[in-house]
Write an enzyme that holds these catalytic residues in place. Sequence first.
Site, PDB file in Angstrom:
ATOM      1  N   LYS A 146      -6.749  13.403   6.812  1.00  0.00           N
ATOM      2  CA  LYS A 146      -7.220  14.514   7.997  1.00  0.00           C
ATOM      3  C   LYS A 146      -6.145  14.030   9.167  1.00  0.00           C
ATOM      4  O   LYS A 146      -5.846  15.217   9.938  1.00  0.00           O
ATOM      5  CB  LYS A 146      -8.669  14.076   9.325  1.00  0.00           C
ATOM      6  CG  LYS A 146      -8.428  14.577  10.035  1.00  0.00           C
ATOM      7  CD  LYS A 146      -9.572  13.871  11.373  1.00  0.00           C
ATOM      8  CE  LYS A 146      -9.057  14.634  12.824  1.00  0.00           C
ATOM      9  NZ  LYS A 146     -10.910  14.066  13.229  1.00  0.00           N
ATOM     10  N   ASP A 188     -16.870   6.173  16.065  1.00  0.00           N
ATOM     11  CA  ASP A 188     -18.678   6.982  15.991  1.00  0.00           C
ATOM     12  C   ASP A 188     -18.864   5.778  14.744  1.00  0.00           C
ATOM     13  O   ASP A 188     -20.517   6.246  15.568  1.00  0.00           O
ATOM     14  CB  ASP A 188     -18.559   8.169  15.902  1.00  0.00           C
ATOM     15  CG  ASP A 188     -17.572   8.805  14.661  1.00  0.00           C
ATOM     16  OD1 ASP A 188     -16.887   8.582  14.371  1.00  0.00           O
ATOM     17  OD2 ASP A 188     -18.707   8.788  13.118  1.00  0.00           O
ATOM     18  N   THR A 228      -7.383   0.686  -8.917  1.00  0.00           N
ATOM     19  CA  THR A 228      -8.056   1.951  -9.037  1.00  0.00           C
ATOM     20  C   THR A 228      -7.775   2.484 -11.333  1.00  0.00           C
ATOM     21  O   THR A 228      -8.076   4.000 -11.044  1.00  0.00           O
ATOM     22  CB  THR A 228      -6.921   3.435  -8.578  1.00  0.00           C
ATOM     23  OG1 THR A 228      -5.496   3.301  -9.291  1.00  0.00           O
ATOM     24  CG2 THR A 228      -7.331   2.923  -7.063  1.00  0.00           C
ATOM     25  N   GLN A 252      -2.178   4.003   0.490  1.00  0.00           N
ATOM     26  CA  GLN A 252      -2.302   2.486   0.943  1.00  0.00           C
ATOM     27  C   GLN A 252      -2.352   1.815   2.271  1.00  0.00           C
ATOM     28  O   GLN A 252      -2.853   3.039   3.227  1.00  0.00           O
ATOM     29  CB  GLN A 252      -1.868   1.946  -0.104  1.00  0.00           C
ATOM     30  CG  GLN A 252      -2.782   2.230  -1.857  1.00  0.00           C
ATOM     31  CD  GLN A 252      -1.665   3.194  -1.843  1.00  0.00           C
ATOM     32  OE1 GLN A 252      -0.337   3.468  -2.401  1.00  0.00           O
ATOM     33  NE2 GLN A 252      -2.301   4.615  -3.049  1.00  0.00           N
ATOM     34  N   ARG A 276     -17.248   0.594  -0.921  1.00  0.00           N
ATOM     35  CA  ARG A 276     -16.084  -0.033  -0.009  1.00  0.00           C
ATOM     36  C   ARG A 276     -17.042  -1.409   0.259  1.00  0.00           C
ATOM     37  O   ARG A 276     -17.912  -1.015   1.163  1.00  0.00           O
ATOM     38  CB  ARG A 276     -14.960   0.739   1.234  1.00  0.00           C
ATOM     39  CG  ARG A 276     -14.132   1.940   0.416  1.00  0.00           C
ATOM     40  CD  ARG A 276     -13.676   3.199   1.519  1.00  0.00           C
ATOM     41  NE  ARG A 276     -13.412   3.709   0.373  1.00  0.00           N
ATOM     42  CZ  ARG A 276     -13.254   5.067   1.586  1.00  0.00           C
ATOM     43  NH1 ARG A 276     -13.651   5.280   2.841  1.00  0.00           N
ATOM     44  NH2 ARG A 276     -12.444   5.640   0.756  1.00  0.00           N
ATOM     45  N   ARG A 320      12.998  -2.405 -16.124  1.00  0.00           N
ATOM     46  CA  ARG A 320      14.398  -0.750 -16.506  1.00  0.00           C
ATOM     47  C   ARG A 320      13.986   0.013 -17.435  1.00  0.00           C
ATOM     48  O   ARG A 320      14.714  -0.419 -18.889  1.00  0.00           O
ATOM     49  CB  ARG A 320      15.515  -1.688 -16.563  1.00  0.00           C
ATOM     50  CG  ARG A 320      15.784  -1.828 -15.414  1.00  0.00           C
ATOM     51  CD  ARG A 320      16.488  -3.173 -15.351  1.00  0.00           C
ATOM     52  NE  ARG A 320      16.194  -4.172 -15.516  1.00  0.00           N
ATOM     53  CZ  ARG A 320      17.163  -5.648 -15.573  1.00  0.00           C
ATOM     54  NH1 ARG A 320      18.078  -5.311 -15.276  1.00  0.00           N
ATOM     55  NH2 ARG A 320      16.688  -6.063 -15.697  1.00  0.00           N
ATOM     56  N   GLY A 366      -6.147   8.906  -1.789  1.00  0.00           N
ATOM     57  CA  GLY A 366      -7.241   9.702  -2.028  1.00  0.00           C
ATOM     58  C   GLY A 366      -7.633   9.920  -0.788  1.00  0.00           C
ATOM     59  O   GLY A 366      -8.100   9.572  -0.164  1.00  0.00           O
ATOM     60  N   HIS A 367      -6.440  11.055  -0.224  1.00  0.00           N
ATOM     61  CA  HIS A 367      -5.938  11.162   1.244  1.00  0.00           C
ATOM     62  C   HIS A 367      -7.056  12.702   1.527  1.00  0.00           C
ATOM     63  O   HIS A 367      -7.099  13.801   1.103  1.00  0.00           O
ATOM     64  CB  HIS A 367      -5.216  11.272   1.529  1.00  0.00           C
ATOM     65  CG  HIS A 367      -3.848  10.052   2.106  1.00  0.00           C
ATOM     66  ND1 HIS A 367      -3.173  10.340   2.040  1.00  0.00           N
ATOM     67  CD2 HIS A 367      -4.577   9.275   1.238  1.00  0.00           C
ATOM     68  CE1 HIS A 367      -2.612   9.195   2.329  1.00  0.00           C
ATOM     69  NE2 HIS A 367      -3.426   7.925   1.552  1.00  0.00           N
ATOM     70  N   GLY A 427      -8.785   7.189   7.196  1.00  0.00           N
ATOM     71  CA  GLY A 427      -8.465   8.678   7.483  1.00  0.00           C
ATOM     72  C   GLY A 427      -7.370   8.940   7.476  1.00  0.00           C
ATOM     73  O   GLY A 427      -7.014   9.769   8.350  1.00  0.00           O
ATOM     74  N   LYS A 428      -6.653   8.531   6.830  1.00  0.00           N
ATOM     75  CA  LYS A 428      -4.471   9.254   6.752  1.00  0.00           C
ATOM     76  C   LYS A 428      -5.327  10.263   7.089  1.00  0.00           C
ATOM     77  O   LYS A 428      -4.015  11.631   7.604  1.00  0.00           O
ATOM     78  CB  LYS A 428      -3.757   8.719   6.379  1.00  0.00           C
ATOM     79  CG  LYS A 428      -4.308   6.865   6.740  1.00  0.00           C
ATOM     80  CD  LYS A 428      -2.952   6.280   5.572  1.00  0.00           C
ATOM     81  CE  LYS A 428      -3.642   6.094   3.974  1.00  0.00           C
ATOM     82  NZ  LYS A 428      -4.308   5.230   3.837  1.00  0.00           N
ATOM     83  N   LYS A 480     -13.409   6.284  13.592  1.00  0.00           N
ATOM     84  CA  LYS A 480     -14.249   6.585  12.644  1.00  0.00           C
ATOM     85  C   LYS A 480     -14.868   5.298  13.842  1.00  0.00           C
ATOM     86  O   LYS A 480     -15.775   4.775  13.627  1.00  0.00           O
ATOM     87  CB  LYS A 480     -14.595   5.282  11.798  1.00  0.00           C
ATOM     88  CG  LYS A 480     -14.091   6.849  10.576  1.00  0.00           C
ATOM     89  CD  LYS A 480     -14.629   6.216   9.391  1.00  0.00           C
ATOM     90  CE  LYS A 480     -14.898   7.111   8.302  1.00  0.00           C
ATOM     91  NZ  LYS A 480     -15.477   6.525   6.995  1.00  0.00           N
ATOM     92  N   ASP A 484      -7.624   3.855   2.766  1.00  0.00           N
ATOM     93  CA  ASP A 484      -9.003   3.823   3.746  1.00  0.00           C
ATOM     94  C   ASP A 484      -9.347   4.347   4.872  1.00  0.00           C
ATOM     95  O   ASP A 484     -10.130   4.450   5.350  1.00  0.00           O
ATOM     96  CB  ASP A 484      -9.905   4.035   2.483  1.00  0.00           C
ATOM     97  CG  ASP A 484      -9.869   3.778   0.776  1.00  0.00           C
ATOM     98  OD1 ASP A 484      -9.404   4.350   0.620  1.00  0.00           O
ATOM     99  OD2 ASP A 484     -10.157   2.273   0.690  1.00  0.00           O
TER     100      ASP A 484
HETATM  101  P1  IMP Z   1      -3.969  -0.084  -7.676  1.00  0.00           P
HETATM  102  O1  IMP Z   1      -2.133   0.555  -6.505  1.00  0.00           O
HETATM  103  O2  IMP Z   1      -4.200   1.641  -8.459  1.00  0.00           O
HETATM  104  O3  IMP Z   1      -3.215  -0.807  -8.532  1.00  0.00           O
HETATM  105  O4  IMP Z   1      -4.810  -1.121  -7.288  1.00  0.00           O
HETATM  106  C1  IMP Z   1      -4.301  -2.445  -6.342  1.00  0.00           C
HETATM  107  C2  IMP Z   1      -5.290  -2.629  -5.519  1.00  0.00           C
HETATM  108  O5  IMP Z   1      -4.926  -1.421  -4.341  1.00  0.00           O
HETATM  109  C3  IMP Z   1      -6.564  -2.322  -5.247  1.00  0.00           C
HETATM  110  O6  IMP Z   1      -7.407  -3.320  -4.852  1.00  0.00           O
HETATM  111  C4  IMP Z   1      -7.322  -0.516  -5.299  1.00  0.00           C
HETATM  112  O7  IMP Z   1      -8.501  -1.003  -4.844  1.00  0.00           O
HETATM  113  C5  IMP Z   1      -6.243  -0.923  -3.851  1.00  0.00           C
HETATM  114  N1  IMP Z   1      -5.733   0.680  -3.321  1.00  0.00           N
HETATM  115  C6  IMP Z   1      -5.234   1.281  -4.092  1.00  0.00           C
HETATM  116  N2  IMP Z   1      -4.964   3.026  -3.775  1.00  0.00           N
HETATM  117  C7  IMP Z   1      -5.606   2.789  -2.644  1.00  0.00           C
HETATM  118  C8  IMP Z   1      -5.973   3.482  -1.915  1.00  0.00           C
HETATM  119  O8  IMP Z   1      -5.531   4.838  -1.191  1.00  0.00           O
HETATM  120  N3  IMP Z   1      -7.077   3.185  -0.694  1.00  0.00           N
HETATM  121  C9  IMP Z   1      -7.215   2.141  -0.384  1.00  0.00           C
HETATM  122  N4  IMP Z   1      -7.370   1.413  -1.660  1.00  0.00           N
HETATM  123  C10 IMP Z   1      -6.115   0.869  -2.498  1.00  0.00           C
END
Ligand code: IMP
Length: 422
Positions: A19, A331, A127, A220, A303, A141, A41-42, A16-17, A329, A14
């Site tokens: 943008k 600002d 998630t 991530q 968050r 496997r 979620g970019h 801000g990748k 961020k 999170d």
């Molecule tokens: P998972 O990737 O869904 O298995 O989650 C494992 C951990 O990574 C959890 O703490 C999630 O909140 C965190 N996480 C997974 N994807 C993201 C992301 O894109 N942004 C921030 N945290 C993430």
Amino acid sequence: MPKKLVILGAQWGDEGKGKIVDLLSEKFDVSVRYQGGSNAGHTVVIDGVKYIMHLLPTGILHPHNIGVIAQGMVVDLKALKEEIEDIEAKGNKIPHKLYISDRAHVVMPYHKLLDKLFEKKNGVGTTLRGIGPAYMFKFMRKGIRMVDLFDQRMFEKKVEENIEFVKDIAEKVFGERFEIDTRYIEEEVIKPFEFLKDRIIDTAKFLRENSKSVIFEGAQGTLLDIDMGTYPYVTSSNSSALGLANGTGLSPKYFKDAQIYGVAKAYLTRVGGGPFPTEVHGEEAEKLREKGGEYGATTGRPRRVGWLDLVALKHAVDVNALDGIILTKLDVLDGYPEIKVCVAYEYNGKIYKDFPASLEVLENCKPVYETLPGWKGSTKGLTDISKLPPNARRYLEFIENYIGVPIVMLSTGPQRHEYLFL
Ligand code: IMP
């Protein structure tokens, strides 16, 4: 611009990748996602229209840019089809310039179910997109790869075996009844596969042969990396630069002339459980969360927030051999009279300057802070470096001195044009 550019998260995701990758990928022919799945979620805002990229590389939003979903990803086919349809509804054409690896693993409906069950015991705060179980099946496997979907008999056999296995776990370990209707697999996997199957190829070969200019987009962040992050509170892939070779199927030699930049926020956030030494609580947290709009792009969860942690950021610099930091961020810190920065951890009377592997230390250490003066002016939307308030500049210099690499770019708002190069 280098011919190979890697942009990845230097914190807990999170940063801000989205943008940043959107902005930089304009100059590249190909953009690649190489690990993770729809847990990402970019977010990108283009001409006021918001896109949230979960599985597609962000660069694909540029009309000339070819997108690659490489073999290290775990792909929820239904989510991918919906993501494509959503982008196309906003007037952007995708399928003809997307390639998906035939070796990438498929996130199956029962992986999402297992994610929910495992969460009851583990409390990682995933998630719930089935990411961990999909990678678990891969390493056991027992996973289903894209290529398996072309062979109906093999696919059905594997699914049958998997369902038996999941049933055992659900019933014997968790005491929950488990039934899966095969029509569900038809809707969630087979139909979206029919829609996407022309795009499935050997993407490693494609990248070896089409490497004129490629941007790699990490999902991530380094602190969520399965090996280098805050294990076990991590995601299930190598979300640092360590994931590049195995995630793309390219030799480490291929990346020798790549430049690697880490994206970091001017403060720190994390979603889900796990240690967070500089976390703040109560009113202080509310203020930072509201100012920064800190709610998950994938799950909408609020968050956790805190001060910038330079011990952790230096770890990201070292693990990834970063060429520099892109800071976002800043600002959000406008108007704070004082800004705290963590420069070490203290645990049991000992000072730690290197990021510890031990969960015990990370969970129970106290951050050692330096307090810097804040600034009065606004840095929001700034595009001219000479307008940066002197104390904001001092804050950036303090960070650079500690981590030993430059901050090369500042993002000053969500819109494409809100940035400046340093
Ligand atoms: P998972 O990737 O869904 O298995 O989650 C494992 C951990 O990574 C959890 O703490 C999630 O909140 C965190 N996480 C997974 N994807 C993201 C992301 O894109 N942004 C921030 N945290 C993430």
